[in-house]
Write a protein that holds these residues in place. Structure first.
Motif, PDB file in Angstrom:
ATOM      1  N   ASP A 133       0.778  -1.234  -0.086  1.00 25.02           N
ATOM      2  CA  ASP A 133      -0.067  -0.167  -0.196  1.00 25.02           C
ATOM      3  C   ASP A 133       0.864   1.137   0.033  1.00 25.02           C
ATOM      4  OD1 ASP A 133      -2.480  -1.531  -0.052  1.00 25.02           O
ATOM      5  OD2 ASP A 133      -2.572  -1.565   2.123  1.00 25.02           O
ATOM      6  N   THR A 134       1.941   1.324   0.559  1.00 22.17           N
ATOM      7  CA  THR A 134       2.796   2.269   0.808  1.00 22.17           C
ATOM      8  C   THR A 134       3.416   2.715  -0.526  1.00 22.17           C
ATOM      9  OG1 THR A 134       3.508   2.208   3.183  1.00 22.17           O
ATOM     10  CG2 THR A 134       4.837   3.393   1.732  1.00 22.17           C
ATOM     11  N   ARG A 137       0.881   3.906  -2.877  1.00 21.43           N
ATOM     12  CA  ARG A 137       0.195   5.660  -2.681  1.00 21.43           C
ATOM     13  C   ARG A 137       1.631   6.411  -3.159  1.00 21.43           C
ATOM     14  NH1 ARG A 137      -1.425   3.567   2.252  1.00 21.43           N
ATOM     15  NH2 ARG A 137       0.468   4.047   3.333  1.00 21.43           N
ATOM     16  N   GLU A 140       1.187   6.649  -7.018  1.00 18.62           N
ATOM     17  CA  GLU A 140       0.044   7.622  -7.081  1.00 18.62           C
ATOM     18  C   GLU A 140       0.315   8.949  -7.019  1.00 18.62           C
ATOM     19  OE1 GLU A 140      -3.009   5.976  -4.939  1.00 18.62           O
ATOM     20  OE2 GLU A 140      -3.461   4.182  -6.153  1.00 18.62           O
TER      21      GLU A 140
END
Length: 140
Positions: A133-134, A137, A140
């Motif tokens: 997830d890190t 992110r 993005e």
């Protein structure tokens, strides 16, 4: 606090990122070598010390040595993450003199081999604590 017969000595502590035990900072190796080669950067003497204690670091090093023997870097290898080959990686950075640009990528939870990645991708994964997830992110 450490005790000697008749003495009590204040000793700064740090929590190991692996075993989660609170230990004396002196149970954590210095990051860049000999203790006399530089001074720690903060009052608690934790700034230049590794995040894992010496006992956990020894276990990690033993595990990595086994993985390196079992899974040698293939010839003409490209990083399993970014796809760059050794020539492309060495051309972009001059700090790999005498060192392999590839490292054994493995799960820090299970120890399972995941592939061979370049030093840059390894730092990226390490800084993200292998958290998908890190990384997403950040993308993005």
């Amino acid at each position: 606090m450490s005790t000697l017969p008749g003495y009590e000595i204040e000793c700064p502590t740090k929590i190991c990122s692996i075993c989660k035990e609170e230990k004396s900072v002196y149970d954590f190796a210095l990051r860049i070598g000999a203790e006399h080669s530089y001074k720690d950067t903060d009052g608690k003497k934790q700034g230049q010390r590794r995040n894992e204690c010496k006992v956990c670091k020894q276990k990690i090093d033993k595990q990595l040595a086994l993985l390196k023997r079992k899974y040698p870097v293939p010839s003409n290898h490209s990083c399993d993450m970014c796809g760059k080959n050794e020539e492309q990686i060495r051309g972009s950075h001059n700090s790999f003199k005498g060192k392999s640009v590839f490292v054994v990528d493995h799960s820090h939870k299970t120890g399972a081999f995941r592939g061979h990645i370049c030093q840059f991708c390894n730092m990226l994964l390490g800084d993200a604590h292998d958290n998908k997830d890190t990384l997403l992110r950040g993308y993005e």
